[in-house]
Design an enzyme around this catalytic site. Structure first.
Site, PDB file in Angstrom:
ATOM      1  N   HIS A   1       0.816  -1.220   0.000  1.00  0.00           N
ATOM      2  CA  HIS A   1       0.000   0.000   0.000  1.00  0.00           C
ATOM      3  C   HIS A   1       0.854   1.276   0.000  1.00  0.00           C
ATOM      4  O   HIS A   1       0.310   2.370  -0.216  1.00  0.00           O
ATOM      5  CB  HIS A   1      -0.931   0.048   1.208  1.00  0.00           C
ATOM      6  CG  HIS A   1      -1.989  -1.004   1.215  1.00  0.00           C
ATOM      7  ND1 HIS A   1      -2.810  -1.227   0.131  1.00  0.00           N
ATOM      8  CD2 HIS A   1      -2.358  -1.902   2.170  1.00  0.00           C
ATOM      9  CE1 HIS A   1      -3.641  -2.227   0.416  1.00  0.00           C
ATOM     10  NE2 HIS A   1      -3.383  -2.652   1.640  1.00  0.00           N
TER      11      HIS A   1
ATOM     12  N   ASP B   1      -2.859 -10.631  -2.080  1.00  0.00           N
ATOM     13  CA  ASP B   1      -3.442 -10.074  -0.861  1.00  0.00           C
ATOM     14  C   ASP B   1      -4.924  -9.782  -1.087  1.00  0.00           C
ATOM     15  O   ASP B   1      -5.358  -9.540  -2.221  1.00  0.00           O
ATOM     16  CB  ASP B   1      -2.706  -8.790  -0.505  1.00  0.00           C
ATOM     17  CG  ASP B   1      -2.973  -8.294   0.896  1.00  0.00           C
ATOM     18  OD1 ASP B   1      -2.153  -8.568   1.781  1.00  0.00           O
ATOM     19  OD2 ASP B   1      -4.002  -7.613   1.110  1.00  0.00           O
TER      20      ASP B   1
ATOM     21  N   HIS C   1      -6.400  -7.146  -0.262  1.00  0.00           N
ATOM     22  CA  HIS C   1      -6.514  -5.724  -0.575  1.00  0.00           C
ATOM     23  C   HIS C   1      -5.725  -5.398  -1.844  1.00  0.00           C
ATOM     24  O   HIS C   1      -4.649  -5.950  -2.077  1.00  0.00           O
ATOM     25  CB  HIS C   1      -5.957  -4.875   0.570  1.00  0.00           C
ATOM     26  CG  HIS C   1      -6.575  -5.154   1.904  1.00  0.00           C
ATOM     27  ND1 HIS C   1      -6.011  -6.030   2.816  1.00  0.00           N
ATOM     28  CD2 HIS C   1      -7.709  -4.686   2.477  1.00  0.00           C
ATOM     29  CE1 HIS C   1      -6.776  -6.076   3.896  1.00  0.00           C
ATOM     30  NE2 HIS C   1      -7.819  -5.267   3.714  1.00  0.00           N
TER      31      HIS C   1
ATOM     32  N   ASP D   1      -4.423 -12.643   3.822  1.00  0.00           N
ATOM     33  CA  ASP D   1      -5.637 -12.195   4.490  1.00  0.00           C
ATOM     34  C   ASP D   1      -6.899 -12.458   3.680  1.00  0.00           C
ATOM     35  O   ASP D   1      -7.996 -12.067   4.096  1.00  0.00           O
ATOM     36  CB  ASP D   1      -5.543 -10.721   4.877  1.00  0.00           C
ATOM     37  CG  ASP D   1      -4.901  -9.856   3.816  1.00  0.00           C
ATOM     38  OD1 ASP D   1      -4.609 -10.360   2.709  1.00  0.00           O
ATOM     39  OD2 ASP D   1      -4.665  -8.661   4.086  1.00  0.00           O
TER      40      ASP D   1
END
Length: 316
Positions: free
Chosen positions: A131, A168, A170, A251
């Site tokens: 990120h 991931d 995200h 995740d």
């Protein structure tokens, strides 16, 4: 050739509060599970060196780097506990060292894999990176470990085509921004949508080298395997990467409360096998994988073990 695990004690000294899910316990859970799964004796254990500011600056602005360095120095000088970079990304007095060691591990793994010392490597490091934007830290991430390693492979080792795979839950918005429009890099990913950081779902002309696929909450392994077969693999085979970098977030596991997908360990193992096939065909087997998300400690440990078992070809 062996598989190596890169980590560093500094990565456990960065912490953002007892409440925070991105905690030092994540690395302990991985280490414990590798021992429990009897994988540890088959792996090389290595430490890298801290990344230099010059290496970080291939991805991040000097202002964003200086902010982290200065705020950590201020904490050390004044005795403070934390400095918030955003609502969920904190610095503590050890965060500068941890962030440099995390990126440095990815660089060292890249060097060793390209040199032929290792077949592949997994970097059990934190803070995570995908990120982190070129201009700012965000989303638990300070520096973008994968993007820094990719630029090192391109600029120092002269590779002409590298692939980034991000699984991931995200969207890796910072990574996409760092490599958007660079025809030396292909990025493929899936991510839950709508979900933090609320990006990646709209096609972007500047990121035409990115195949990022949004999927709805509750998507399981059947959805992911189909998109890998129909989208990722044709793109990767067409690109013929000379090295593969994995942003390995776990995740999307069904037990992880910070996501809403339904993957299990077997799905991570299957994806890793598909990437191994591509790497062996075009890239001399060269893969560097770096830890991103994964916050249910049991699921994280088991998923990383499944991932590494395939990388080390101990899954037969």
């Amino acid at each position: 050739m062996p598989t190596a695990i890169y980590t560093h004690p500094a990565c456990e000294r960065h912490e953002m509060g007892a409440w925070h899910p991105e905690s030092p316990a994540r690395l302990d859970a991985i280490s414990t599970q590798l021992i429990r799964a009897q994988l540890d004796p088959f792996l090389q254990h290595r430490e890298g060196n801290a990344a230099s500011i010059e290496q970080i600056a291939r991805v991040h602005s000097l202002d964003s780097i200086a902010l982290v360095q200065q705020k950590v120095a201020q904490l050390q000088r004044d005795g403070g506990d934390y400095y918030p970079l955003d609502a969920d990304t904190m610095l503590n007095p050890h965060s500068w060292d941890a962030a440099l060691q995390a990126a440095g591990a990815a660089i060292a793994a890249t060097d060793a894999v390209i040199a032929g010392e290792l077949e592949n490597a997994f970097c059990a490091v934190r803070p995570p990176g995908h990120h982190a934007r070129p201009s700012e830290a965000m989303g638990f991430c300070i520096f973008n470990n994968i993007a820094v390693a990719v630029q090192h492979a391109l600029e120092v080792h002269g590779l002409k085509r590298v692939a980034i795979v991000d699984f991931d839950v995200h969207h890796g918005n910072g990574t996409e921004e760092a490599i958007a429009g660079d025809d030396r890099v292909l990025m493929v990913s899936f991510f839950q949508h709508p979900f933090y950081p609320y990006s990646g779902a709209r096609p972007c002309v500047e990121a035409s080298n990115c195949i990022n696929i949004p999927v709805p909450a509750m998507s399981g392994g059947d959805v992911v395997r189909q998109l890998v077969n129909e989208s990722w693999l044709p793109a990767l085979h067409g690109f013929e990467p000379e090295m593969i970098f994995i942003s390995a977030g776990f995740d999307a596991h069904k037990e992880d409360d910070l996501g809403g997908m339904r993957l299990v360990e077997a799905d991570y193992a299957w994806m890793t096998k598909q990437l191994m096939v591509v790497a062996k065909k075009y890239a001399k087997g060269r893969i560097v994988s770096c830890l991103e998300g994964g916050y249910n400690l049991s699921a994280l440990g088991r998923s990383v073990a499944a991932h590494i078992k395939v990388l080390a070809e101990l899954d037969e």
